[in-house]
Scaffold this motif. Structure first.
Motif, short mmCIF file in Angstrom:
data_model
loop_
_atom_site.label_atom_id
_atom_site.label_comp_id
_atom_site.label_asym_id
_atom_site.label_seq_id
_atom_site.Cartn_x
_atom_site.Cartn_y
_atom_site.Cartn_z
N VAL A 619 0.85 -1.21 0.00
CA VAL A 619 0.00 0.00 0.00
C VAL A 619 0.88 1.24 0.00
CG1 VAL A 619 -1.77 1.23 1.28
CG2 VAL A 619 -1.73 -1.27 1.27
N GLN A 620 2.00 1.11 0.63
CA GLN A 620 2.86 2.26 0.84
C GLN A 620 3.73 2.50 -0.40
OE1 GLN A 620 2.14 3.14 4.05
NE2 GLN A 620 3.16 5.11 3.85
N THR A 621 3.08 3.00 -1.47
CA THR A 621 3.79 3.09 -2.74
C THR A 621 4.74 4.27 -2.83
OG1 THR A 621 1.97 4.37 -3.60
CG2 THR A 621 1.96 2.01 -4.05
N GLY A 622 4.59 5.22 -1.92
CA GLY A 622 5.44 6.39 -1.98
C GLY A 622 4.80 7.55 -2.73
N TYR A 623 3.66 7.31 -3.39
CA TYR A 623 2.99 8.40 -4.13
C TYR A 623 2.06 9.17 -3.21
CZ TYR A 623 4.77 6.21 -8.32
OH TYR A 623 5.60 5.68 -9.28
N VAL A 624 2.31 10.48 -3.08
CA VAL A 624 1.46 11.30 -2.23
C VAL A 624 0.02 11.26 -2.69
CG1 VAL A 624 1.17 13.58 -1.24
CG2 VAL A 624 3.42 12.82 -1.92
N GLY A 625 -0.12 11.23 -4.02
CA GLY A 625 -1.47 11.24 -4.58
C GLY A 625 -2.29 10.09 -4.04
N TYR A 627 -1.73 8.39 -1.36
CA TYR A 627 -1.96 8.54 0.08
C TYR A 627 -3.16 9.44 0.34
CZ TYR A 627 2.81 6.76 0.76
OH TYR A 627 3.94 6.01 0.76
N LEU A 628 -3.19 10.55 -0.42
CA LEU A 628 -4.30 11.49 -0.22
C LEU A 628 -5.62 10.83 -0.54
CD1 LEU A 628 -2.56 14.66 -1.62
CD2 LEU A 628 -3.39 14.36 0.70
N ILE A 629 -5.61 10.07 -1.64
CA ILE A 629 -6.86 9.41 -2.04
C ILE A 629 -7.28 8.43 -0.93
CG2 ILE A 629 -7.84 7.73 -3.65
CD1 ILE A 629 -6.14 9.13 -5.81
N LEU A 630 -6.30 7.67 -0.45
CA LEU A 630 -6.63 6.71 0.61
C LEU A 630 -7.15 7.42 1.84
CD1 LEU A 630 -3.67 4.20 0.26
CD2 LEU A 630 -6.07 3.78 -0.23
N MET A 631 -6.54 8.55 2.14
CA MET A 631 -7.01 9.31 3.30
C MET A 631 -8.46 9.72 3.12
SD MET A 631 -4.10 11.93 4.59
CE MET A 631 -5.17 12.99 5.53
N VAL A 632 -8.76 10.23 1.91
CA VAL A 632 -10.14 10.67 1.67
C VAL A 632 -11.09 9.48 1.73
CG1 VAL A 632 -11.67 11.70 -0.04
CG2 VAL A 632 -9.43 12.68 0.39
N GLY A 634 -10.70 7.00 3.58
CA GLY A 634 -10.88 6.78 5.01
C GLY A 634 -11.89 7.75 5.60
N ILE A 635 -11.75 9.01 5.23
CA ILE A 635 -12.69 10.02 5.75
C ILE A 635 -14.12 9.66 5.36
CG2 ILE A 635 -13.36 12.44 5.57
CD1 ILE A 635 -10.35 13.01 5.01
N LEU C 33 -6.87 15.92 -4.84
CA LEU C 33 -6.77 14.53 -5.24
C LEU C 33 -6.37 14.36 -6.69
CD1 LEU C 33 -9.83 12.89 -3.46
CD2 LEU C 33 -7.47 13.05 -2.70
N ASN C 106 8.96 9.47 -5.19
CA ASN C 106 8.60 8.23 -4.50
C ASN C 106 9.83 7.42 -4.15
OD1 ASN C 106 9.17 7.36 -7.02
ND2 ASN C 106 7.63 5.74 -6.99
N LEU C 108 10.83 7.35 -1.09
CA LEU C 108 10.46 6.82 0.24
C LEU C 108 9.21 5.97 0.09
CD1 LEU C 108 10.92 10.16 2.11
CD2 LEU C 108 12.45 8.22 2.20
N LYS C 109 9.37 4.70 0.22
CA LYS C 109 8.20 3.84 0.09
C LYS C 109 8.44 2.49 0.75
CE LYS C 109 9.70 2.62 -4.54
NZ LYS C 109 9.39 2.73 -5.95
N LYS D 148 5.97 15.80 1.29
CA LYS D 148 4.86 14.91 1.61
C LYS D 148 4.19 15.34 2.92
CE LYS D 148 6.10 10.55 -0.59
NZ LYS D 148 6.75 9.25 -0.43
N ILE D 204 -10.51 13.34 12.64
CA ILE D 204 -9.68 12.91 11.51
C ILE D 204 -8.43 13.79 11.43
CG2 ILE D 204 -9.60 12.83 9.00
CD1 ILE D 204 -12.64 11.97 9.25
N PRO D 214 -6.75 5.31 9.57
CA PRO D 214 -6.13 5.20 8.24
C PRO D 214 -5.55 6.52 7.73
CG PRO D 214 -8.49 5.37 8.03
CD PRO D 214 -8.17 5.59 9.47
N ASP D 221 6.99 7.23 5.48
CA ASP D 221 7.80 7.93 4.49
C ASP D 221 8.47 9.14 5.11
OD1 ASP D 221 6.73 6.04 2.95
OD2 ASP D 221 5.78 7.38 1.49
#
Lengths: 646, 493, 110, 465
Positions: A619-625, A627-632, A634-635, C33, C106, C108-109, D148, D204, D214, D221
């Motif tokens: 899951v931890q791909t390093g792409y901020v994008g 992460y943000l999507i996953l966060m949303v 989650g929200i 996003l 990326n 850091l991953k 980040k 959150i 989550p 990172d």
């Protein structure tokens, strides 16, 4: 006839005296054991013999001055609630006779060993073990409760193990020793469980208390049947009865005096001693008695048939021992308690004699044991021959030798109870006479069949060996008169032992009452003597007149012959149904259950967690994008899950 | 104060050891362990004077200390010695000097740390045996684990890392279950608004429903089962025993294993009697399976250490079965067998170590005929072996006799099955003895030296104990009797 | 009749402010996003903050409570601080990468 | 209050030291400042609660205690920045000052009475952290971490603010106690959905700051990319302040709506525990493992939040934060010393450390055991009190899950120990790590403190009566 046990009776001598009986041999064991290599063989032998002689002396004194039964308490051994096991001796007729037997025959065999083991490098060790054996055996017979009995029981097992494997550089000896110990342990387990059941039933393991309580029970009580069956399992192990007899022939791997003392005269009779001790219980359990009688009878016959085809001098004697032990159990099974002990005594004399005689032969033949390689030894070994002959006559039941009286008494008892078993006994008597004389003829008659070198070395054994032979021969010859009412007017042994069976007699008077009429008795005597004589005759014709020689190992044999020659393949059978499966189970459990199931399951928890961790890493791909999507996501999820509450 | 001394003296000595190097360290450690033993014996003697038979009231008082530890939470530093604890403390303090002495022939690198860890562990072990507060008990329970982990992990053989890792994880996971149960129980103690407390007496006085007890039972049981170990929670054990350095193996098998049984006696049975009666049968069956399972697997083991490890599994199964039989005999048998097993297994592992050091191998198939050159070794080996196969008049017999009697009393069939151990023990031990000591010599064993003085100094006390316990078990049975009776009374309340 | 500013604000129903602010906020989120340029993402975050400001102001006016508006000032001030730091970071990134595409970052991953 | 002023003023003074062009004085100066603040802070220990800024801040036992933790943590951590001093790191004065300022934010987070102060505190802390995350300007990893953190952090701030706005809309106030009153007030009943959404959004936002799942994605990172010294600061001070603030929020403002938010917080707890612990298992870098570990500890602290109930849980959170901070500082300190010299942060980099540096290995071991929650260390009682608080409220299932997760945690906390003690060094001639004597002393102090917490927890477990 003396009336009932007097439990409160005080010991007439200081406790130390009683302590010394087993302690003397134990001291011998310590001295010989600790100073093993430092003592010369003769000194070690002298220490070993004298300590046993000391015990014999004390036993003799007790025996001669015996007036009433009593117990001697040494100390409290194990105390847990009502499970109280004091270290207590029981001094009564049975233990005294056994004491005399063990120390007396034991002493003779010790003396014999001085000569026999002369050349061995570990004489000290040998005498140490022998002394330890005597100690254990004395504890066994002296104990006043089942657990002390069990101490001696296992102790003699240990000594048997040590002595069978005495020459421990040879793997077969070690295997034989191990086999003896393990099979004995099978029996011991039964015994132990029997003790537990006794404790649970009677809330005590002390003889006096148990038998007292038992004497008020009904004949045929289930729990007593269970107890006696369990005890009998123990006896089957120690006294080499079917199906636990296989260790005894193998036990011949030990030095010959060991075979004489342990595997003929004393230890193997411990099972009989135990049944005699608990005769009250066995009397209460007729079903068990049936089992005992049948097992005894079948063992007697079965072992005798095997004895027919054995070519190792000691093996023949071993099977004969098994067979004779079978007789003793047969006697017990028909409640011929004192008769059984009678046979124990006479058997001790003549079987010890024969083993020692065999030892003398082996000694002379430079360790040759195969009777096919012997012959004509009577000239070179006259004393050995004569004494051996007396032994053979005794075991064959030829009057007036001791075996005749005891065996005949057994057969009489059996006849009264069960004709089939009597038949078996008669056949066995015939077979016994045959294979014993087969042994005698092959060994001492005919021409010498060994090597030149053996012939050159042939010599009669030293006095230290022949003297015990002579003494034992005398005993084997006249020992029977202790129970020969016809000749001496009184059955000394039976009368002497009678108080031991008071409870049994009260419980089941009929079994004791039976007296055969004179005619039948004479007929039975005649028949049994005839069987013995017939056996001797057949052996004579076969091996002296016709000079038949036993076939070599690889000779062709007919199927029944082969079956007997291979001892009915019992060892192979046990190997297939017990040893191999256990070994396979051991491997299987280790490989498939331990390493195949349990361990992988345990490790599996670790693997699953580790796998989960690896998954989370993806899951931890390093792409901020992302992460943000996953966060949303989650929200949204949190909000969505709470929607119903809004 | 005696108890506190027993508890803290080893750790103080361990701290001092930091300043010693090499040989001085081990001598100092041995000295400290001997002092500790002397004090324990003194405690035992003065206790047995106070503990006349039937005087069970004196069980806790003379040696107990009870001061607040975490006052607000009602958690106290409550330690004490009753007969049961006393025997376990005696065993620990008796074995530790021997274990230290046994390690003298090895030159362990960083010796001061090595011996400091042993002493540190001693404190943990004694702490377990004297704690009378649930959290204090748990505290020491874990404290005992840390040093042994390091001893085994740092000074062990090649596969040590993975093996000790598994051991540590397994046991600590097990004990976390116990902690959870203790926390749960702790929160049940506030019955009359007297405040929460984790004192053992409060736990004894809890009245829980049967279903609560069932849960608590399993949570606590798993911790003890892993520690003992009971089948099927044992898979850490053979590997750990095999890969650890010998002192660690001795500590593990001789003492640490007893923590589980001691814990069962003190912290499981009396706290959840209903749970015990409900699930005890299953545990009995597991234990009996373990007895047979361990024994059968031991038959075909090729490595001496591993064989003894499985033998230990089998023996501990019997102890557990005896404990769960809830009979007086079973419990007393377990107590005496804890002592006996401690003595025997330590001796056996030591002998295995001697043989390995002399010959360079532990493989049974590569050995043979040792007895010719090493009569002393074979005598010692044989005596310890006979103790293990429970020959009468040796220590093993008293324990196994009482245990089997207890199990038999519980259920004759289980008793009969459990009894098979006396046959199987003879099978695998005699097989080992024969292959190692008897028979023809091998290239590994043709030149071998007999025992040295320091080795005898380890073995002789063990052998003395083999016979002492075998001949005069009442010395020890009498000490533990009041405590065991008290436990039984609590279980049967 | 002269109206005070709160009164003017109240001429629009509160719901509308909420809808508006939420929509604005959602637009900001969507921007965050979907965009890959760090600066634009950051601008979308600023949009979210402004949505909050609108909301706070509206509530403040409806409740006749100045606290909400005071909060707005704080948000603005803090946002300014964030902008300065954020732009500093983005400049730093640009120096090292010659780019401000967040997906290039990326290392850091896992 | 004095500590806030002192930190602000002295932080600025510290900035001026930067002009001296001598790094040597900076570290002692910063330590003196921190020690001074720590002392001054404790003066208020037994004082009555006092409010400042129109009741926007309250200095009471609670704030003093948590201020103590964050200041102490910084004080103990800062000696390990010595390398920067030695190597003549430019802008060092600024970084120290940033830390001091960020402490102001932290103190505001633990003593706020008004959501405004919470927001300002969070932002002061966060913005400082964005900067220090990127402090290794030429290191692209540091750059990446900063960006980040910044992007996601400001996004989370947006969420938080939207939540605050909605809560304000629903209750008409930013004062904690009045929010609580507003929740109960039936007049606001129609606004309940808005209140609830606002509350969740606030949760959150804060969850993000304390790296709870989550919303934890940034944590591994950013922790990995940030220079180790600052990572330590992030994982201790930020987390402690965040939880203290969160706890205060739940306790003072949202207590009345407990029935509503407990399931959500519990779900977050479970998820955080799961992801933190299971995630850490598969890591190969100690630093990244510690990042996941900090997530997992957020989970344990969350248990304290779930059990929010006056002093019991407050004490638990205090003790846990203290034990966690001390152990984390110790582990990051060792990690920094080792990785600075060996230039690697994976487990193998620790191989054979026990031989070359027994002290480092010992301190690291104590720290790992404490984080794993093994007795004899503070971490055990941290978990003990937290779980106890939860069981007291009847959340047994949650505790069981947490216990299972802490079993998992033992796996990864043991790995550095194994590397240090049981693995041989990769090359035989591995040089000892250079450790200054002062640093050694601090390390010993950290270890002792951890053991003290584990042996005599009573000293710190009863802070709030």
């Amino acid at each position: 006839m003396q009336e009932t046990v007097i439990p409160a009776a005080v010991a007439p001598y200081p406790t130390l005296l009683y302590v010394l009986i087993p302690l003397l041999p134990f001291l011998g064991f310590l001295i010989n054991g600790l100073l093993n290599k430092k003592l010369s063989g003769t000194v070690a032998g002298a220490i070993g013999s004298l300590t046993v002689l000391g015990s014999f002396g004390i036993s003799l004194m007790l025996f001669l001055n015996f007036q009433y039964q009593y117990t001697v308490k040494l100390f409290d051994w194990i105390t847990v609630g009502s499970m109280q096991i004091p270290f207590t001796y029981q001094i009564d007729q049975l233990s005294l006779i056994m004491l005399m037997l063990v120390t007396g025959v034991g002493f003779l065999i010790h003396v014999y060993s001085i000569g026999y083991m002369h050349h061995d490098e570990n004489v000290g060790k040998f005498f140490a073990f022998l002394n330890l054996f005597v100690f254990s055996m004395l504890v066994l017979v002296l104990g006043a409760n089942f657990v002390i009995l069990f101490i001696g029981w296992e102790g003699v097992g240990l000594c048997s193990y040590l002595l069978i494997g005495f020459w421990n550089k040879e793997t077969p000896n070690n295997n034989a020793a191990k086999k003896a110990f393990i099979i004995n342990r099978v029996g011991d387990l039964g015994f132990l469980l029997g003790i537990f059941l006794i404790y649970l039933t009677f809330d005590s393991v002390q003889y006096a208390e148990v038998f007292q309580k038992a004497s008020t029970m009904q004949i045929g009580t289930g729990v007593v049947t269970a107890i006696t069956l369990l005890l009998f399992v123990g006896a089957m192990g120690k006294s080499a009865q079917l199906p636990l007899y296989t260790w005894l022939p193998d036990a011949m791997a030990g030095p010959t005096p060991v075979s004489a003392l342990i595997h003929a005269a004393t230890m193997v009779t411990a099972g009989i001693y135990m049944v005699l001790r608990s005769n009250v219980l066995f009397t209460l359990a007729p079903d068990t008695l049936h089992v005992v009688a049948w097992i005894g009878g079948l063992t007697a016959l079965f072992a005798a048939t095997i004895g027919l085809a054995q070519n190792d001098i000691k093996k023949v004697l071993a099977y004969s021992t098994v067979s004779q032990l079978g007789y003793m159990f047969l006697a017990l099974g028909v409640m011929g308690y004192s008769t059984s002990l009678f046979h124990v005594l006479t058997h001790a004399f003549f079987k010890a004699l024969m083993f020692l005689g065999a030892g003398s032969v082996i000694h002379a033949m430079s360790n040759e044991q195969d009777i096919r390689r012997m012959g004509g030894l009577r000239k070179a070994l006259p004393i050995t021959f004569l004494t051996f002959l007396i032994g053979c006559l005794a075991i064959s039941g030829i009057p007036p030798f001791s075996g005749f009286f005891s065996k005949d008494e057994i057969l009489e008892h059996v006849y009264q109870h069960n004709k089939i078993l009597w038949g078996i006994g008669m056949v066995t008597a015939f077979l016994t006479a045959f294979y014993m004389f087969r042994l005698l003829f092959l060994t001492f008659f005919g021409e010498f069949r060994g090597t030149e070198e053996q012939k050159h070395h042939l010599h009669e054994s030293p006095a230290s060996m022949t003297l015990p032979l002579i003494i034992l021969a005398v005993l084997a010859a006249v020992g029977g008169f202790m129970g020969a009412p016809m000749f001496v007017g009184k059955h000394y042994l039976a009368d002497y032992l009678a108080p031991l069976f008071t409870y049994s007699q009260r419980l089941n008077p009929e079994a004791f009452a039976g007296e055969l009429d004179h005619g039948t008795e004479l007929m039975l005597i005649g028949l049994s003597v005839a069987a013995g004589v017939l056996g001797i005759l057949v052996a004579y014709i076969q091996y002296v007149s016709r000079r038949v020689r036993p076939a070599e190992d690889d000779a062709h044999r007919s199927a029944p012959e082969s079956l007997v020659y291979h001892k009915y393949y019992i060892d192979e059978l046990y190997n297939t149904i017990f040893v191999k499966p256990v070994m396979a189970l051991s491997n299987g459990l280790y490989r498939f259950v331990e390493q195949g199931i349990i361990d992988p399951i345990v490790n599996g928890f670790g693997r699953v967690t580790l796998g989960g961790g690896q998954l989370l890493r993806y899951v931890q791909t390093g792409y901020v994008g992302l992460y943000l999507i996953l966060m949303v996501v989650g929200i949204v999820l949190i909000l969505a899950l709470n929607v119903f509450q809004f | 104060m005696l108890t506190a001394f027993l508890l803290f003296f080893p750790v103080a000595a361990a701290l001092l050891l930091h300043f010693a190097k090499g040989n001085a360290a081990r001598v100092l450690a041995l000295g400290a362990a001997l002092v500790e033993f002397a004090v324990a014996v003194f405690a035992a003697v003065s206790a047995s004077m106070n503990m006349a038979p039937g005087n069970s009231a004196a069980a806790y008082t003379p040696f107990s200390i009870n001061i607040p530890w975490i006052e607000s939470a009602g958690i106290n530093f409550h330690i004490g010695l009753d007969g049961l604890s006393l025997l376990m403390v005696l065993l620990t303090t008796f074995l530790v000097p021997l274990i230290i002495l046994a390690s003298f022939r090895h030159n362990y690198p960083n010796a001061s740390a090595f011996y400091a860890l042993i002493l540190f562990m001693q404190t943990g072990l004694i702490g377990v045996f004297v704690s009378l507060d649930a959290f204090l008990f748990y505290f020491f329970w874990e404290v005992a684990l840390i040093p042994i982990y390091f001893i085994a992990g740092v000074w062990g053989s090649e596969r040590r890392i993975a093996v000790t890792f598994k051991f540590f994880l397994y046991t600590i996971i097990g004990s976390l279950f116990m902690l959870a149960a203790f926390v749960y129980l702790y929160f049940q103690t506030d019955v009359n608004n007297a405040g929460l407390t984790s004192d053992i007496s409060a736990f004894y006085n809890l009245t829980l429903t049967a279903s609560q007890q069932a849960w608590v039972f399993w949570l606590i049981f798993i911790a003890f089962a892993v520690k003992m170990p009971i089948f099927p929670f044992h898979t850490w054990q053979p590997d750990t025993y095999t890969e650890s350095p010998v002192p660690a193996t001795m500590l593990l098998s001789g003492i640490m294993l007893k923590m589980g049984i001691y814990g069962t006696l003190r912290w499981l049975l009396p706290i959840v009697p209903l749970g015990t009666s409900q699930w005890g049968k299953l545990v009995m069956i597991l234990s009996v399976i373990g007895i047979i399972y361990g024994a059968i697997i031991a038959i075909r083991q090729r490595d001496m250490k591993r064989l003894i490890a499985y033998s230990s599994l089998s023996h501990v199964g019997l102890m557990a079965a005896g404990v769960f039989s809830l009979t007086f005999m079973g419990l007393q048998g377990a107590v005496i067998q804890m002592l006996a097993h401690g003595v025997n297994v330590v001796g056996m592992f030591f002998i295995g170590d001697i043989i390995q050091r002399r010959t360079g191998t532990r493989q049974i198939s590569e050995l043979g005929g040792l007895t010719k050159h090493t009569p002393l070794l074979s005598v010692c080996f044989l005596v310890l072996l006979l103790g293990t196969v429970a020959l009468p008049l040796t220590n093993g017999f008293v324990g196994e006799f009482l245990l089997l009697a207890g199990v038999y009393q519980y259920n004759p069939w289980l008793g009969a099955v459990a009894g098979v151990t006396i046959i199987l023990a003879a099978v695998y031990l005699l097989r080992m003895f024969q292959r190692v000591m008897l028979g023809p010599e091998t290239s590994f064993t043709s030149t071998i030296q007999d025992l040295t003085g320091s080795e005898l100094a380890v073995l002789v006390p063990l052998i003395v104990l083999v016979f002492w316990i075998g001949l005069f078990p009442n010395t020890f049975l009498r000490i533990s009797e009041p405590a065991v009776l008290q436990i039984l009374a609590l279980v049967n309340r | 009749m002269e109206q005070t500013i709160p009164e003017v604000i109240r001429t629009v129903p509160l719901e509308y402010y909420i809808y508006f602010a939420t929509a604005l906020f959602a637009i900001g989120v969507t921007g965050v996003l979907t965009r890959r340029n760090a600066i634009i993402i950051f601008m979308c975050v600023e949009l979210m903050l402004n949505a909050v400001n609108v909301l706070l102001t509206a509530f403040s006016a409806y409740r006749s409570d100045p606290n909400g508006q005071i909060f707005v000032f704080f948000i603005m001030a803090v946002a300014a601080a964030e902008v300065s730091v954020g732009l500093g970071i983005i400049v730093m990134i640009y120096r090292n990468f010659q780019n401000t595409d967040v997906n290039l970052l990326n290392r850091l991953k896992w | 209050m004095t500590s806030i002023i002192l930190l602000s003023v002295l932080g600025i003074v510290n900035l001026f030291f930067g002009f001296l062009k001598s790094n040597k004085i900076l570290l002692p100066a910063a330590m003196v400042i921190l020690a001074l603040v720590f002392g001054v802070n404790l003066i208020d220990w037994n004082a009555d609660p006092r409010s400042y800024f129109n009741e926007m801040l309250t200095i009471d036992r609670y704030s003093v205690a948590f201020t103590g933790i964050v200041v102490l943590t910084t004080l103990l951590l800062i000696p390990f920045s010595q390398k920067y001093v030695r190597e003549g790191q430019e802008n060092l004065a600024e970084y120290y000052s940033l830390l001091l300022f960020s402490l102001v934010g932290a103190i505001m987070m633990v003593s706020y009475d008004n959501l405004l102060m919470l927001f300002v505190g969070i932002e002061i802390l966060s913005v400082s952290m964005y900067v220090v995350a990127g402090s290794d300007k030429r290191n692209v990893r540091s750059n990446e971490a900063a960006l980040k953190y910044f992007l996601m952090g400001s996004f989370a701030t947006g969420i938080l603010l939207f939540g605050i706005a909605l809560v304000y809309g629903a209750t008409g106030t930013f004062q904690l106690t009045q929010i609580n009153a507003g929740i109960i007030n039936p007049a606001n009943a129609s606004l309940q959905p808005m209140l609830y959404i606002g509350m969740l959004l606030m949760f959150i936002g804060i969850s993000f700051k304390v790296s709870a799942a989550p919303f934890h994605y940034w944590t591994p990172d950013v922790y990995e990319g940030t220079p180790t010294f600052f990572t330590a600061f992030m994982s201790t001070v930020v987390k402690t302040a965040g939880f203290a603030g969160f706890f205060k929020l739940l306790m003072a403002a949202f207590f009345a709506a407990q029935g509503f938010w407990v399931p959500t917080i519990m779900a977050i707890t479970v998820l955080t525990l799961l992801i933190g612990n299971v995630g850490a298992v598969a890591q190969t870098s100690i630093k990244r493992m510690l990042a996941y570990s900090s997530i997992s500890h957020a989970g344990y602290l969350f248990i304290g939040l779930v059990a929010v109930n006056g002093k019991l849980s407050a004490n638990a959170i205090f003790f846990y934060s203290l034990a966690y901070s001390v152990a984390t500082v110790a582990s990051f300190a060792v990690l920094k010393l080792v990785s600075d010299q060996r230039q690697r942060e994976d487990y193998a980099g620790f191989n054979g450390l026990a031989k070359t540096n027994p002290l480092l290995a010992f301190v690291m071991t104590v720290a790992m055991l404490s984080l794993a929650g093994i007795p004899l260390t503070g971490g055990f009682f941290g978990k003990f009190f937290t779980f106890g608080a939860a069981i007291d409220r009847g959340y047994i299932g949650l505790v069981v899950f947490a216990v299972i997760m802490s079993m998992v945690s033992i796996y990864y906390y043991l790995r550095p120990i194994i590397a240090m003690y049981m693995q041989p060094a990769e090359n035989e001639t591995a040089e000892p790590i250079a450790v200054g004597s002062f640093q050694s002393a601090v390390l010993v102090l950290l270890a002792l403190l951890t053991v003290l917490l584990g042996v005599l927890p009573g000293l710190f477990s009863e802070v709030f009566k």
